[in-house]
Design a protein around this motif. Sequence first.
Motif, PDB file in Angstrom:
ATOM      1  N   LEU A 165      18.870  33.259  30.904  1.00  0.00           N
ATOM      2  CA  LEU A 165      18.462  32.827  32.236  1.00  0.00           C
ATOM      3  C   LEU A 165      17.152  32.046  32.300  1.00  0.00           C
ATOM      4  O   LEU A 165      16.857  31.429  33.324  1.00  0.00           O
ATOM      5  N   ALA A 166      16.374  32.020  31.228  1.00  0.00           N
ATOM      6  CA  ALA A 166      15.073  31.356  31.295  1.00  0.00           C
ATOM      7  C   ALA A 166      15.196  29.880  31.616  1.00  0.00           C
ATOM      8  O   ALA A 166      14.362  29.316  32.339  1.00  0.00           O
ATOM      9  N   TYR A 167      16.225  29.227  31.102  1.00  0.00           N
ATOM     10  CA  TYR A 167      16.312  27.775  31.271  1.00  0.00           C
ATOM     11  C   TYR A 167      16.699  27.368  32.689  1.00  0.00           C
ATOM     12  O   TYR A 167      16.620  26.181  33.039  1.00  0.00           O
ATOM     13  N   VAL A 168      17.123  28.329  33.526  1.00  0.00           N
ATOM     14  CA  VAL A 168      17.430  28.016  34.926  1.00  0.00           C
ATOM     15  C   VAL A 168      16.462  28.711  35.886  1.00  0.00           C
ATOM     16  O   VAL A 168      16.654  28.662  37.101  1.00  0.00           O
ATOM     17  N   ALA A 169      15.431  29.365  35.351  1.00  0.00           N
ATOM     18  CA  ALA A 169      14.494  30.128  36.174  1.00  0.00           C
ATOM     19  C   ALA A 169      13.211  29.359  36.414  1.00  0.00           C
ATOM     20  O   ALA A 169      12.706  28.676  35.523  1.00  0.00           O
ATOM     21  N   SER A 170      12.663  29.478  37.627  1.00  0.00           N
ATOM     22  CA  SER A 170      11.336  28.930  37.901  1.00  0.00           C
ATOM     23  C   SER A 170      10.259  29.835  37.316  1.00  0.00           C
ATOM     24  O   SER A 170       9.213  29.374  36.867  1.00  0.00           O
ATOM     25  N   TYR A 171      10.499  31.142  37.349  1.00  0.00           N
ATOM     26  CA  TYR A 171       9.649  32.123  36.677  1.00  0.00           C
ATOM     27  C   TYR A 171      10.511  33.332  36.353  1.00  0.00           C
ATOM     28  O   TYR A 171      11.601  33.511  36.912  1.00  0.00           O
ATOM     29  N   LEU A 172      10.045  34.151  35.431  1.00  0.00           N
ATOM     30  CA  LEU A 172      10.759  35.345  35.006  1.00  0.00           C
ATOM     31  C   LEU A 172       9.933  36.581  35.336  1.00  0.00           C
ATOM     32  O   LEU A 172       8.697  36.551  35.249  1.00  0.00           O
ATOM     33  N   VAL A 173      10.614  37.655  35.701  1.00  0.00           N
ATOM     34  CA  VAL A 173       9.930  38.906  36.032  1.00  0.00           C
ATOM     35  C   VAL A 173      10.445  40.017  35.127  1.00  0.00           C
ATOM     36  O   VAL A 173      11.656  40.256  35.056  1.00  0.00           O
ATOM     37  N   VAL A 174       9.536  40.681  34.448  1.00  0.00           N
ATOM     38  CA  VAL A 174       9.865  41.879  33.678  1.00  0.00           C
ATOM     39  C   VAL A 174       9.708  43.057  34.637  1.00  0.00           C
ATOM     40  O   VAL A 174       8.592  43.460  34.970  1.00  0.00           O
ATOM     41  N   ASN A 175      10.836  43.580  35.087  1.00  0.00           N
ATOM     42  CA  ASN A 175      10.820  44.676  36.060  1.00  0.00           C
ATOM     43  C   ASN A 175      10.897  46.003  35.319  1.00  0.00           C
ATOM     44  O   ASN A 175      11.938  46.360  34.780  1.00  0.00           O
ATOM     45  N   VAL A 176       9.790  46.714  35.307  1.00  0.00           N
ATOM     46  CA  VAL A 176       9.743  48.029  34.662  1.00  0.00           C
ATOM     47  C   VAL A 176       9.324  49.098  35.676  1.00  0.00           C
ATOM     48  O   VAL A 176       8.820  50.149  35.307  1.00  0.00           O
ATOM     49  N   SER A 177       9.554  48.819  36.947  1.00  0.00           N
ATOM     50  CA  SER A 177       8.981  49.689  37.974  1.00  0.00           C
ATOM     51  C   SER A 177       9.972  50.214  38.988  1.00  0.00           C
ATOM     52  O   SER A 177       9.574  50.896  39.937  1.00  0.00           O
ATOM     53  N   GLY A 243       1.163  36.823  35.277  1.00  0.00           N
ATOM     54  CA  GLY A 243       0.903  37.272  36.632  1.00  0.00           C
ATOM     55  C   GLY A 243       1.515  38.639  36.869  1.00  0.00           C
ATOM     56  O   GLY A 243       2.282  39.155  36.041  1.00  0.00           O
ATOM     57  N   LEU A 244       1.182  39.233  37.992  1.00  0.00           N
ATOM     58  CA  LEU A 244       1.684  40.554  38.363  1.00  0.00           C
ATOM     59  C   LEU A 244       2.347  40.488  39.736  1.00  0.00           C
ATOM     60  O   LEU A 244       1.935  39.705  40.601  1.00  0.00           O
ATOM     61  N   ILE A 245       3.359  41.325  39.916  1.00  0.00           N
ATOM     62  CA  ILE A 245       3.946  41.536  41.244  1.00  0.00           C
ATOM     63  C   ILE A 245       3.616  42.968  41.643  1.00  0.00           C
ATOM     64  O   ILE A 245       3.981  43.926  40.947  1.00  0.00           O
ATOM     65  N   VAL A 246       2.910  43.119  42.745  1.00  0.00           N
ATOM     66  CA  VAL A 246       2.432  44.414  43.217  1.00  0.00           C
ATOM     67  C   VAL A 246       2.869  44.590  44.669  1.00  0.00           C
ATOM     68  O   VAL A 246       2.358  43.898  45.548  1.00  0.00           O
ATOM     69  N   SER A 247       3.880  45.438  44.955  1.00  0.00           N
ATOM     70  CA  SER A 247       4.431  46.399  44.036  1.00  0.00           C
ATOM     71  C   SER A 247       5.908  46.620  44.341  1.00  0.00           C
ATOM     72  O   SER A 247       6.434  46.114  45.329  1.00  0.00           O
ATOM     73  N   ASN A 248       6.527  47.433  43.495  1.00  0.00           N
ATOM     74  CA  ASN A 248       7.895  47.887  43.738  1.00  0.00           C
ATOM     75  C   ASN A 248       7.879  48.999  44.787  1.00  0.00           C
ATOM     76  O   ASN A 248       6.844  49.265  45.407  1.00  0.00           O
ATOM     77  N   THR A 249       9.011  49.639  44.966  1.00  0.00           N
ATOM     78  CA  THR A 249       9.110  50.732  45.932  1.00  0.00           C
ATOM     79  C   THR A 249       8.352  51.955  45.440  1.00  0.00           C
ATOM     80  O   THR A 249       7.991  52.066  44.271  1.00  0.00           O
ATOM     81  N   THR A 250       8.122  52.899  46.336  1.00  0.00           N
ATOM     82  CA  THR A 250       7.377  54.106  45.993  1.00  0.00           C
ATOM     83  C   THR A 250       8.274  55.337  46.006  1.00  0.00           C
ATOM     84  O   THR A 250       9.197  55.437  46.833  1.00  0.00           O
ATOM     85  N   ILE A 251       7.982  56.265  45.113  1.00  0.00           N
ATOM     86  CA  ILE A 251       8.691  57.551  45.127  1.00  0.00           C
ATOM     87  C   ILE A 251       7.957  58.543  46.022  1.00  0.00           C
ATOM     88  O   ILE A 251       8.461  59.638  46.282  1.00  0.00           O
ATOM     89  N   ALA A 252       6.773  58.174  46.497  1.00  0.00           N
ATOM     90  CA  ALA A 252       6.017  59.033  47.405  1.00  0.00           C
ATOM     91  C   ALA A 252       6.624  58.964  48.808  1.00  0.00           C
ATOM     92  O   ALA A 252       7.331  58.016  49.158  1.00  0.00           O
ATOM     93  N   ARG A 253       6.323  59.970  49.611  1.00  0.00           N
ATOM     94  CA  ARG A 253       6.744  60.011  51.002  1.00  0.00           C
ATOM     95  C   ARG A 253       5.512  60.274  51.859  1.00  0.00           C
ATOM     96  O   ARG A 253       5.031  61.404  51.925  1.00  0.00           O
ATOM     97  N   PRO A 254       4.975  59.228  52.484  1.00  0.00           N
ATOM     98  CA  PRO A 254       3.746  59.416  53.262  1.00  0.00           C
ATOM     99  C   PRO A 254       3.952  60.375  54.425  1.00  0.00           C
ATOM    100  O   PRO A 254       5.066  60.515  54.960  1.00  0.00           O
ATOM    101  N   ASP A 255       2.883  61.040  54.789  1.00  0.00           N
ATOM    102  CA  ASP A 255       2.930  61.941  55.940  1.00  0.00           C
ATOM    103  C   ASP A 255       3.259  61.152  57.202  1.00  0.00           C
ATOM    104  O   ASP A 255       2.911  59.983  57.332  1.00  0.00           O
ATOM    105  N   GLY A 256       3.947  61.816  58.120  1.00  0.00           N
ATOM    106  CA  GLY A 256       4.182  61.207  59.419  1.00  0.00           C
ATOM    107  C   GLY A 256       5.471  60.436  59.551  1.00  0.00           C
ATOM    108  O   GLY A 256       5.713  59.825  60.605  1.00  0.00           O
ATOM    109  N   LEU A 257       6.327  60.431  58.531  1.00  0.00           N
ATOM    110  CA  LEU A 257       7.612  59.754  58.679  1.00  0.00           C
ATOM    111  C   LEU A 257       8.429  60.447  59.758  1.00  0.00           C
ATOM    112  O   LEU A 257       8.562  61.672  59.779  1.00  0.00           O
TER     113      LEU A 257
END
Length: 343
Positions: A165-177, A243-257
Amino acid sequence: MALGDLLAPIGLPLLRALDAERAHGLTVKALKAGLGPTARSDAHPALALEAFGLRFPNPIGLSAGFDKNAEVMGPMLDAGFGFVEVGSITPKPQPGNPRPRVFRLPADRGVINRLGFNNEGAEAARRRLEAFRQERPAAIVGVNLGKNKDSADAAADYRIGAEKLAYVASYLVVNVSSPNTPGLRALQSVDDLRRLTEAVRDARDRVVTGRPVPAVLVKIAPDLAPADEEAIARFARDGGCDGLIVSNTTIARPDGLADKAKAQETGGLSGRPLFRRSTEALARMAALTDGAVPMIGVGGVGSAGDARAKLAAGATLVQLYSALVFEGPQLIPRILDGLARAD
């Protein structure tokens, strides 16, 4: 005015009445049928900027997760986004986790998902992106790479994704999160990140010719310990990624939902409840990298004010997705108009 502009206000209440994943599938089908809204991504020339060696018509992008199979890049760009990111894409097709696996929290303007990298695989994405590039070679489309759930060699999976996919991508993201693939977040250790990004860069450099090589970004979680954030910041600042992408989803559950029952569902939480956590993580990473590493801020953006907050926290670009579930595609030109007025 396109037909999609007329249908969007009608379709949104109907989609909300459906199961979240079914509604998303129907949305993608409608976009493929030409029923998407239209808005100019370059309506405000002052918002254009350069990053990662690319010229963006505006800083607002569609985050990964919406277009997992690279099916509707054109319609989403035509809706006003300055760039889109497809995926996450794994080397082999995989169905993801059992349904139900997506849950709306309407009162909280949030979404919980445990999809598990469901996608049709890198070869299917490659074919679609290759055809898209024939029509729109200059469009900015990032490719978010993931590993297959049953893979024992993560580096090999990311290498395969980059080779295809690199040759058709504008940028690549290593998603480990993503929190929905067992063991994936453990790959955010610097030793693992170095191994993965080197594999992606090596594959990219071998397959991309005749045009600028796409930047390699790393997408991180908002739930990292301070020591891990510091280590990743050093890794990025020292050139381990572009570069960095900040951030993915969270496994935390904030108070007040408000929707306490759905809040107990397993998976990653996105949307408004993620905004503060992700923005604080973004600000910390910007400080730790001395502002020297370009970042994409994502998590809970639902207004021009939210986008401005991400930019003020250190983001160069901003992405959104979950807010579209509640606000619809008219949100995109509203944000752009608001940013333009702020300028």
